[in-house]
Enzyme design. Structure first.
Site, PDB file in Angstrom:
ATOM      1  N   ARG A  49       0.750  -1.016  -0.106  1.00 39.78           N
ATOM      2  CA  ARG A  49      -0.022   0.102   0.110  1.00 39.78           C
ATOM      3  C   ARG A  49       0.872   1.282  -0.019  1.00 39.78           C
ATOM      4  NH1 ARG A  49      -3.726   2.637   4.159  1.00 39.78           N
ATOM      5  NH2 ARG A  49      -5.290   3.688   3.057  1.00 39.78           N
ATOM      6  N   HIS A  94       0.641   4.322  -2.311  1.00 37.51           N
ATOM      7  CA  HIS A  94       0.422   5.664  -1.930  1.00 37.51           C
ATOM      8  C   HIS A  94       1.772   6.855  -2.318  1.00 37.51           C
ATOM      9  CE1 HIS A  94      -3.167   5.264   1.047  1.00 37.51           C
ATOM     10  NE2 HIS A  94      -3.196   4.658  -0.069  1.00 37.51           N
ATOM     11  N   ASN A 114      -3.502   8.854   5.026  1.00 36.99           N
ATOM     12  CA  ASN A 114      -2.231   8.123   5.372  1.00 36.99           C
ATOM     13  C   ASN A 114      -2.002   7.975   6.988  1.00 36.99           C
ATOM     14  OD1 ASN A 114      -1.357   7.691   2.718  1.00 36.99           O
ATOM     15  ND2 ASN A 114      -0.370   9.703   2.644  1.00 36.99           N
ATOM     16  N   HIS A 120      -6.460  -5.648  -2.036  1.00 42.06           N
ATOM     17  CA  HIS A 120      -7.462  -5.712  -1.117  1.00 42.06           C
ATOM     18  C   HIS A 120      -7.815  -7.149  -0.527  1.00 42.06           C
ATOM     19  CE1 HIS A 120      -8.904  -1.480  -1.232  1.00 42.06           C
ATOM     20  NE2 HIS A 120      -7.455  -1.437  -1.071  1.00 42.06           N
TER      21      HIS A 120
HETATM   22  C1  HEM Z   1      -8.759   1.364  -6.263  1.00 40.55           C
HETATM   23  C2  HEM Z   1      -9.151   2.436  -5.153  1.00 40.55           C
HETATM   24  C3  HEM Z   1      -8.327   2.113  -3.682  1.00 40.55           C
HETATM   25  C4  HEM Z   1      -9.285   2.466  -2.654  1.00 40.55           C
HETATM   26  C5  HEM Z   1     -10.530   3.242  -2.629  1.00 40.55           C
HETATM   27  C6  HEM Z   1      -8.704   1.963  -1.452  1.00 40.55           C
HETATM   28  C7  HEM Z   1      -8.985   2.158  -0.112  1.00 40.55           C
HETATM   29  C8  HEM Z   1      -8.336   1.724   1.025  1.00 40.55           C
HETATM   30  C9  HEM Z   1      -8.684   1.791   2.435  1.00 40.55           C
HETATM   31  C10 HEM Z   1      -9.817   2.702   2.790  1.00 40.55           C
HETATM   32  C11 HEM Z   1      -7.852   1.003   3.094  1.00 40.55           C
HETATM   33  C12 HEM Z   1      -8.026   0.908   4.468  1.00 40.55           C
HETATM   34  C13 HEM Z   1      -7.154   2.073   5.200  1.00 40.55           C
HETATM   35  C14 HEM Z   1      -7.480   2.322   6.564  1.00 40.55           C
HETATM   36  O1  HEM Z   1      -8.356   1.681   7.419  1.00 40.55           O
HETATM   37  O2  HEM Z   1      -6.656   3.017   7.250  1.00 40.55           O
HETATM   38  C15 HEM Z   1      -6.999   0.150   2.474  1.00 40.55           C
HETATM   39  C16 HEM Z   1      -6.123  -0.617   2.624  1.00 40.55           C
HETATM   40  C17 HEM Z   1      -5.327  -1.523   1.946  1.00 40.55           C
HETATM   41  N1  HEM Z   1      -4.979  -0.913   0.450  1.00 40.55           N
HETATM   42 FE1  HEM Z   1      -6.493   0.042  -0.519  1.00 40.55          FE
HETATM   43  N2  HEM Z   1      -7.353   1.252  -1.922  1.00 40.55           N
HETATM   44  C18 HEM Z   1      -7.278   1.207  -3.602  1.00 40.55           C
HETATM   45  C19 HEM Z   1      -6.579   0.593  -4.063  1.00 40.55           C
HETATM   46  C20 HEM Z   1      -5.210   0.041  -3.735  1.00 40.55           C
HETATM   47  C21 HEM Z   1      -4.248  -0.407  -4.279  1.00 40.55           C
HETATM   48  C22 HEM Z   1      -4.048  -0.188  -5.963  1.00 40.55           C
HETATM   49  C23 HEM Z   1      -3.408  -1.150  -3.644  1.00 40.55           C
HETATM   50  C24 HEM Z   1      -2.022  -1.664  -4.094  1.00 40.55           C
HETATM   51  C25 HEM Z   1      -1.697  -2.250  -4.999  1.00 40.55           C
HETATM   52  C26 HEM Z   1      -3.957  -1.265  -2.227  1.00 40.55           C
HETATM   53  C27 HEM Z   1      -3.554  -1.894  -1.240  1.00 40.55           C
HETATM   54  C28 HEM Z   1      -4.035  -1.796  -0.082  1.00 40.55           C
HETATM   55  C29 HEM Z   1      -3.573  -2.483   1.020  1.00 40.55           C
HETATM   56  C30 HEM Z   1      -2.394  -3.583   0.975  1.00 40.55           C
HETATM   57  C31 HEM Z   1      -4.348  -2.147   2.227  1.00 40.55           C
HETATM   58  C32 HEM Z   1      -4.257  -2.891   3.747  1.00 40.55           C
HETATM   59  C33 HEM Z   1      -3.069  -1.951   4.384  1.00 40.55           C
HETATM   60  C34 HEM Z   1      -2.769  -2.671   5.588  1.00 40.55           C
HETATM   61  O3  HEM Z   1      -3.217  -3.827   6.104  1.00 40.55           O
HETATM   62  O4  HEM Z   1      -1.577  -1.844   6.198  1.00 40.55           O
HETATM   63  N3  HEM Z   1      -5.231  -0.384  -2.350  1.00 40.55           N
HETATM   64  N4  HEM Z   1      -7.346   0.865   0.933  1.00 40.55           N
END
Ligand code: HEM
Ligand SMILES: *[C@@H]1O[C@H](CO)[C@@H](O)[C@H](O)[C@H]1NC(C)=O
Ligand SMILES: *[C@@H]1O[C@H](CO)[C@@H](O)[C@H](O)[C@H]1NC(C)=O
Ligand SMILES: *[C@@H]1O[C@H](CO)[C@@H](O)[C@H](O)[C@H]1NC(C)=O
Length: 362
Positions: free
Chosen positions: A103, A107, A137, A238
């Site tokens: 992630r 970002h 973030n 995700h």
């Molecule tokens: C398509 C649009 C996307 C949206 C709207 C989105 C939104 C989010 C949100 C809201 C979270 C939770 C954050 C929190 O609770 O603070 C999250 C977690 C995460 N996202 Fe996305 N995301 C997107 C695309 C991506 C992409 C492109 C990647 C990587 C290639 C990604 C990888 C991740 C990962 C691995 C997590 C878990 C992080 C953790 O457990 O520390 N996301 N995302």
């Protein structure tokens, strides 16, 4: 009295309709990072926030990544092994760190390109907070310590050679490989330099938020030269990690009721909006195509995840969910490389350097 109140409500609605709800039903609050609240059959942003303009930017051409190449650090032949070892240890201890690194890379790349701007604690030329303090973030990103550890090991082996932007790209690649048990394996081109500018104010209108509709998701990726298929493919990340309850929706029509009930229960506990739940209820620590099955099953947590079941993206979701021929794994690898090409800096200058420490510009 009742008639007067009715007239007042209608006037109020007309006012809200003209001023606050210009975007129609799919309003964006803080660029999609704050949940709109229902009011009298419409939606508004809470806390006096104005709806964000949808910023329908013109699509950019696909990022070329000119200047990057595989095996860039032949002057420091162990560079990639050093990163891999640090990531291996971190992920063995805590798989969520691997999710965090993947992630972090996303970002970084979506805000000022893949230049490690997300790692800076402050910005050159500004006293405003840096990206890591932006709403998408802060209190959320993880993996900074892993990058710092890799950087320290690299500075000991080959001082001033390997950029933080490349370390982050390698680390995201390695985390993908470990968490997929070697099914997502790819070479990551390198040669990125580190930026010196990092601004929290640039995060919410570039990074897609969990309350985004499909149009906004597509547009935010298109603004970086990534197409709708890339957006769907990369969303497969995700299948890892967690999300805070403030972002989770449990009352979507058709949502798996068992899952919704479990999520409500877990989110109702002491932590409030800050407690977190797994993004993939089935295999949260494995990078696999389960996410796409979850989209089909209406068993995803974010509205932005559920948006992918729209007709336009459903065919690709189906293909990935079927899992034939490791198609998603291969396309995810390619999409990570493509994302890593976004707005890279490759000539040293006033705005590009190799940092000595990843959290501060030189
Ligand atoms: C398509 C649009 C996307 C949206 C709207 C989105 C939104 C989010 C949100 C809201 C979270 C939770 C954050 C929190 O609770 O603070 C999250 C977690 C995460 N996202 Fe996305 N995301 C997107 C695309 C991506 C992409 C492109 C990647 C990587 C290639 C990604 C990888 C991740 C990962 C691995 C997590 C878990 C992080 C953790 O457990 O520390 N996301 N995302
Ligand atoms: C940025 O942060 C670093 C580390 O905390 C500090 O040494 C430096 O003085 C800060 N720069 C500015 C302009 O505030
Ligand atoms: C709904 O979610 C639960 C987990 O909460 C799972 O056990 C069940 O198989 C899911 N049902 C469908 C139809 O996907
Ligand atoms: C979440 O955590 C932050 C920082 O620890 C705190 O400021 C905020 O009040 C917390 N919110 C909730 C709903 O607990």
């Amino acid at each position: 009295m009742a008639a007067k109140l009715g007239a007042l409500i209608i006037t109020l609605l007309a006012f809200l309709g003209s001023v606050e709800c210009q975007q129609g039903p799919g309003i964006l609050c803080l660029g999609g990072w704050v949940r709109p609240v229902p009011i009298l059959g419409g939606l508004i942003c809470p806390g006096g926030l104005r709806p964000s303009p949808k910023f329908f930017k013109r699509p950019s051409p696909a990022p070329s990544g000119a200047g990057l190449r595989v095996g860039y650090y032949n002057s420091c032949p162990n560079a990639e092994d050093i990163v891999r070892k640090v990531v291996r240890d971190a992920v063995d201890k805590e798989p969520g760190m691997g999710a965090g690194l993947i992630r972090l890379f996303f970002h970084d790349c979506f805000v000022r390109g893949c230049d490690a701007s997300v790692l800076l604690v402050n910005s050159s030329g500004s006293s405003d907070p840096s990206e890591m303090f932006g709403p998408p973030n802060r209190e959320s990103l993880r993996g900074f310590g892993v990058i710092d550890e890799a950087k320290a090991a690299l500075e000991a082996a080959c001082p001033n050679v390997v950029s933080c932007a490349d370390i982050l790209a390698f680390a995201a690649r390695d985390a993908s490989s470990f968490l997929s048990n070697g099914r997502v394996n790819f070479a990551m081109p390198a040669g990125r330099l580190d930026g010196r500018v990092s601004l929290a104010s640039e995060t919410t209108d570039r990074l897609p938020g969990p309350f985004s509709d499909l149009e906004t998701l597509k547009n935010r990726f298109a603004a970086k030269g990534l197409n709708t298929n890339d957006m769907v493919t990369l969303s497969g990340a995700h299948t890892l990690g967690h999300a805070r309850c403030m972002f989770v929706s449990t009352s979507r029509p058709g949502m798996n009721a068992t899952l919704a009930g479990e999520l409500r229960q877990r989110c109702g506990g002491g932590g409030g909006g800050n407690s977190s739940v797994n993004l993939d209820y089935k295999t949260p620590d494995v990078l696999d195509s389960q996410y796409f099955q979850n989209v089909k099953d209406n068993a995803v947590l974010l509205d932005s995840d559920a948006a992918l079941s729209a007709t336009e993206t459903a065919a690709l979701v189906d293909t990935y969910a079927a899992g034939l021929g490791s198609r998603w794994e291969m396309e995810f690898a390619a999409a990570m490389v493509k994302m890593g090409n976004i707005e890279v800096k490759t000539s040293p200058g006033a705005d590009a350097e190799i940092r000595k420490k990843c959290s501060i510009y030189n």
